[in-house]
Write an enzyme that holds these catalytic residues in place. Structure first.
Site, short mmCIF file in Angstrom:
data_model
loop_
_atom_site.label_atom_id
_atom_site.label_comp_id
_atom_site.label_asym_id
_atom_site.label_seq_id
_atom_site.Cartn_x
_atom_site.Cartn_y
_atom_site.Cartn_z
N LYS A 169 6.74 -4.33 -3.19
CA LYS A 169 8.15 -3.97 -3.00
C LYS A 169 8.54 -4.00 -1.53
O LYS A 169 9.60 -4.46 -1.17
CB LYS A 169 8.37 -2.57 -3.58
CG LYS A 169 9.79 -2.05 -3.44
CD LYS A 169 10.71 -2.78 -4.39
CE LYS A 169 12.16 -2.37 -4.25
NZ LYS A 169 13.05 -3.45 -4.74
N HIS A 190 19.72 -36.54 -4.81
CA HIS A 190 18.94 -36.98 -3.65
C HIS A 190 17.47 -36.62 -3.82
O HIS A 190 16.81 -36.21 -2.86
CB HIS A 190 19.51 -36.37 -2.37
CG HIS A 190 20.90 -36.82 -2.07
ND1 HIS A 190 21.21 -38.13 -1.77
CD2 HIS A 190 22.08 -36.15 -2.08
CE1 HIS A 190 22.52 -38.24 -1.57
NE2 HIS A 190 23.07 -37.04 -1.78
N GLU A 230 9.89 -14.58 -9.57
CA GLU A 230 9.22 -13.29 -9.30
C GLU A 230 8.76 -12.60 -10.58
O GLU A 230 7.65 -12.12 -10.65
CB GLU A 230 10.20 -12.32 -8.60
CG GLU A 230 10.33 -12.49 -7.12
CD GLU A 230 11.31 -11.48 -6.53
OE1 GLU A 230 10.98 -10.88 -5.50
OE2 GLU A 230 12.41 -11.29 -7.08
N CYS A 279 0.81 -1.22 0.00
CA CYS A 279 0.00 0.00 0.00
C CYS A 279 0.84 1.27 0.00
O CYS A 279 1.91 1.32 0.59
CB CYS A 279 -0.88 0.03 1.24
SG CYS A 279 -1.86 -1.43 1.48
N ARG A 336 5.31 -0.07 -5.90
CA ARG A 336 5.28 -0.87 -4.68
C ARG A 336 4.34 -2.07 -4.79
O ARG A 336 4.40 -2.98 -3.96
CB ARG A 336 4.83 0.00 -3.50
CG ARG A 336 5.81 1.09 -3.15
CD ARG A 336 5.19 2.11 -2.23
NE ARG A 336 4.85 1.54 -0.94
CZ ARG A 336 5.59 1.70 0.15
NH1 ARG A 336 6.69 2.39 0.10
NH2 ARG A 336 5.21 1.18 1.30
N LYS A 344 14.57 -14.63 -8.39
CA LYS A 344 14.42 -13.55 -9.39
C LYS A 344 13.58 -14.05 -10.55
O LYS A 344 12.67 -13.38 -11.01
CB LYS A 344 15.82 -13.14 -9.86
CG LYS A 344 16.06 -11.74 -10.23
CD LYS A 344 16.19 -10.76 -9.10
CE LYS A 344 15.24 -10.93 -7.99
NZ LYS A 344 15.38 -10.23 -6.81
N ASN A 381 -2.06 2.45 5.84
CA ASN A 381 -1.21 1.30 5.52
C ASN A 381 -1.02 0.51 6.80
O ASN A 381 -0.85 1.10 7.87
CB ASN A 381 0.18 1.76 5.05
CG ASN A 381 0.17 2.27 3.64
OD1 ASN A 381 -0.86 2.28 2.98
ND2 ASN A 381 1.32 2.72 3.17
N GLY A 382 -1.01 -0.81 6.69
CA GLY A 382 -0.79 -1.64 7.87
C GLY A 382 -2.00 -2.51 8.14
O GLY A 382 -2.87 -2.68 7.27
N TRP A 430 -3.07 -2.69 -1.42
CA TRP A 430 -2.67 -4.07 -1.71
C TRP A 430 -3.48 -4.91 -0.72
O TRP A 430 -3.25 -4.85 0.49
CB TRP A 430 -1.17 -4.21 -1.46
CG TRP A 430 -0.55 -5.48 -1.91
CD1 TRP A 430 -0.21 -5.83 -3.18
CD2 TRP A 430 -0.15 -6.58 -1.08
NE1 TRP A 430 0.39 -7.07 -3.18
CE2 TRP A 430 0.43 -7.55 -1.91
CE3 TRP A 430 -0.22 -6.84 0.30
CZ2 TRP A 430 0.95 -8.76 -1.43
CZ3 TRP A 430 0.28 -8.04 0.77
CH2 TRP A 430 0.85 -8.98 -0.08
N GLU A 436 19.05 -16.94 -5.10
CA GLU A 436 18.61 -15.62 -5.52
C GLU A 436 18.20 -15.64 -6.99
O GLU A 436 17.20 -15.04 -7.39
CB GLU A 436 19.72 -14.59 -5.26
CG GLU A 436 19.46 -13.20 -5.79
CD GLU A 436 18.15 -12.57 -5.33
OE1 GLU A 436 17.50 -13.08 -4.43
OE2 GLU A 436 17.76 -11.56 -5.94
#
Ligand code: G6P
Length: 609
Positions: free
Chosen positions: A604, A504, A488, A2, A27, A485, A101-102, A75, A481
């Site tokens: 973000k 394995h 995402e 948000c 974001r 990436k 926000n929150g 969001w 990473e």
């Protein structure tokens, strides 16, 4: 996640609010809205599910007149993305509008309480209780009312309130969620992220938890939780607007990948890793006492933490645990009084990382924060002298690239420094490592030259449905990473495996054409990983090797695609290999037509648990 904007001044608020929301759209969000108060003190609201462009079309058709207002990109957490659930939310009379926000954790209890007093709810959000609560408590003074309200709200919040009975001010408060104020030439700005106001001012004030701010045309007044006026603490932000714009690149992600030589340069040049350790928060005596280190972070920053583990263990000989912050904050932990805790976060606002840092602080152990955003919550919680900044500049793309690389390089610098302070690194080796760090920006520049080759490769591979990334030790840390990436931004299912683990279990999934990307930057381990590649190749896998020039010879006749990075000191070459893997994720996503900068469902900065 948000985003919040607020404006009061002499210009029409609507277009400025929409512009601010556009700047925050990186974001990640699923609905947007604004509320503007006109001269007759009537609050008009326009909000919609979907993108800010849609909101812009709506307000272009039916402008909301007025020189004070608030805006929000949401969001969804409580309630689906919908017009109704979008912010701003108002009380029944439409006299109080809020953006938030929150998460308000006691929203159900508050809703039940307020319904008894006749407040009528129209959305499924937790935020709506705030508008009704403020209405219920309103005593003719919004500052007092806000003060009473925050005594009843549990959870995290950044709030900006517009009240038609007090038309010359915006009322703001935060708790565990970022909120920034800006003031310049009779205009006041509020935002959850400084990038929303960079085009207007760089003089900003980061609110602290439970601080309340009254933003008017004459300035910002700050109050503590008891309502006492307190001193302001404005800071100047170095980032400028062009840093936060695309500058001719098709996507922020690509721009940020290409900014890495400069970002590395800034992070490395600002600290001396040989001789003068004055930048390092701990004295030689204290560094000598450290018995173990825990590094906690989320997402990409966690992968930088894993890389840090390898660097520190190898160079400073201190046992290190890399921890996922959301696990660390709740799991049973065995603390050691001589332990050092390090939090890593680009935004400095990630709720789980902040909570992990607080837990470590409560236990009384030494803490250190690695952050990119100046003045962020994590930086403040750790304290000025215990925060090391990565100088990556604003990172706008949701998928982190330059922040990761600067975090990882800072880890290496910490390892080199601790290694010397603890007598584990002799002068000659420290000197080699320093030189290697100094060469890194230039080598990164050379590495960027692989872009065209990677683009051509991805044009052939983009339809792959699954990808394995493999490597050993630091190359495995980077593989994690690389896999993150790729998933995402391209939505391709990707998984990282320690190369030796392939046999394995995962080999069962290997079939003809399965793509395997191997990271090979360490000569001493390359042969072992090559054996694992043979296993994959003999089962029909398609292999791409990202390797240094010197490992290239070891690949010999193996049937692989090769992306070659320049040779470097073996410990730091892995940092260079991050660059082609970021470009690989980017090019695969572009070839698949994905929204690279704002991938679906991602944010973000994750300021809620
Ligand atoms: C989100 C972002 C990731 C980021 C993670 C941690 O999940 O999408 O890109 O790595 O948060 O963020 P931080 O700001 O703490 O580094």
């Amino acid at each position: 996640m948000c985003g919040i904007v607020g404006y009061i001044g002499s210009r029409q608020a609507g277009p400025l609010l929409v512009e601010g929301l556009e700047r925050l759209s990186y974001r990640g969000y699923d609905s947007a809205g604004i509320a503007v108060m006109d001269q007759a003190q009537k609050i008009g609201v326009c909000k919609t599910k979907g993108k800010v462009e849609r909101l812009k079309e709506m307000v272009d058709k039916q402008p909301l007149a007025g020189k004070i207002g608030i805006g929000h990109t949401r969001w969804a957490t409580h309630g689906e993305p919908s017009d109704q659930n979008a912010h701003p939310h108002t009380d029944v009379q439409g006299e109080i509008a809020v953006v938030h926000n929150g998460i308000i954790e006691n929203h159900i209890q508050l809703r039940q309480y307020l319904e008894q007093y006749g407040e009528v709810f129209v959305s499924q959000t937790d935020t709506e209780v705030i508008a009704h609560l403020l209405h219920h408590l309103y005593d003719g003074n919004m500052l007092h009312t806000l003060q009473k309200a925050i005594g009843m709200l549990e959870g995290s919040y950044a709030l900006v309130v517009l009240c038609s009975r007090e038309p010359d001010a915006l009322y703001c408060v935060r708790n565990d969620n970022p909120l920034v104020m800006g003031f310049c030439n009779g205009e006041g700005f509020a935002a959850s992220d400084v990038t929303a106001m960079l085009s207007h001012t760089r003089n900003v004030l980061f609110l602290k938890d439970k601080e309340m701010a009254v933003l008017s045309r004459t300035g910002v007044k700050l109050f503590d939780v008891y309502g006492n006026e307190i001193e302001q603490h404005f800071v100047r932000v170095d980032w400028n607007l062009s840093d936060a714009q695309k500058g001719g690149y098709p996507h922020y992600m690509l721009k940020e990948i290409f900014e890495q030589p400069e970002a590395l340069q800034k992070t490395i040049a600002s600290r001396n890793v040989q001789g003068d350790f004055s930048w390092f928060p701990f004295s030689q005596e204290n560094a000598g006492k450290i018995s173990k280190i825990t590094i906690a972070a989320c997402g990409t920053a966690y992968h930088a933490a894993v890389m840090g583990k390898y660097f520190i263990e190898e160079l400073a000989h201190i046992p290190v645990n890399a921890e996922i912050a959301s696990e660390y904050r709740y799991r049973h932990l065995i603390f050691d009084e001589n332990e050092l805790f390090i939090a890593v976060s680009q935004s400095g606002e990630t709720a789980d990382t902040l909570a992990a840092l607080r837990r470590a602080k409560q236990k009384g152990i030494s803490v250190l924060a690695i952050c990119n955003a100046v003045g962020s919550s994590i930086a403040r919680e750790a304290g000025k002298s215990n925060t090391l900044y990565t100088y990556a500049g604003p990172e706008i793309a949701v998928a982190s690239t330059k922040a990761y690389l600067t975090q990882a390089v800072l880890m290496l610098m910490i390892a080199v420094t601790l290694g010397q302070m603890r007598g584990r690194l002799d002068t000659q080796r420290a000197h080699q490592l320093r030189e290697s760090l100094e060469q890194l920006p230039q080598k990164a520049e050379e590495t960027l030259g692989a872009f065209d080759q990677i683009q051509r490769l991805c044009d052939k591979l983009y339809q792959k449905k699954h990808v394995f990334f493999i490597g050993r030790e630091k190359d495995w840390a980077l593989s994690m990473e690389a896999a993150l990436k790729l998933k995402e931004v391209s939505y391709i299912f990707s998984e990282a495996y320690a190369a030796g683990e392939l046999k394995h279990g995962p080999l069962a999934l290997l079939e003809d054409g399965q793509l395997v990307v191997a990271v090979l930057t360490q000569k001493r381990l390359a042969e072992k990983t090559i054996n694992n590649l043979q296993e994959a190749l003999s089962r029909g896998a398609k292999v791409v090797a990202v390797c240094t020039k010197s490992v290239l010879q070891q690949l010999a006749e193996l049937n692989t695609e090769r992306i070659v990075i320049p040779d470097m000191d073996e410990i730091s070459a892995v940092l260079l290999a991050a660059i082609p893997l970021q470009m690989f994720a980017y090019c695969m996503a572009v070839a698949r037509g994905c929204d690279v900068d704002q991938p679906r469902n991602l944010a973000k900065s994750v300021t809620v648990e």
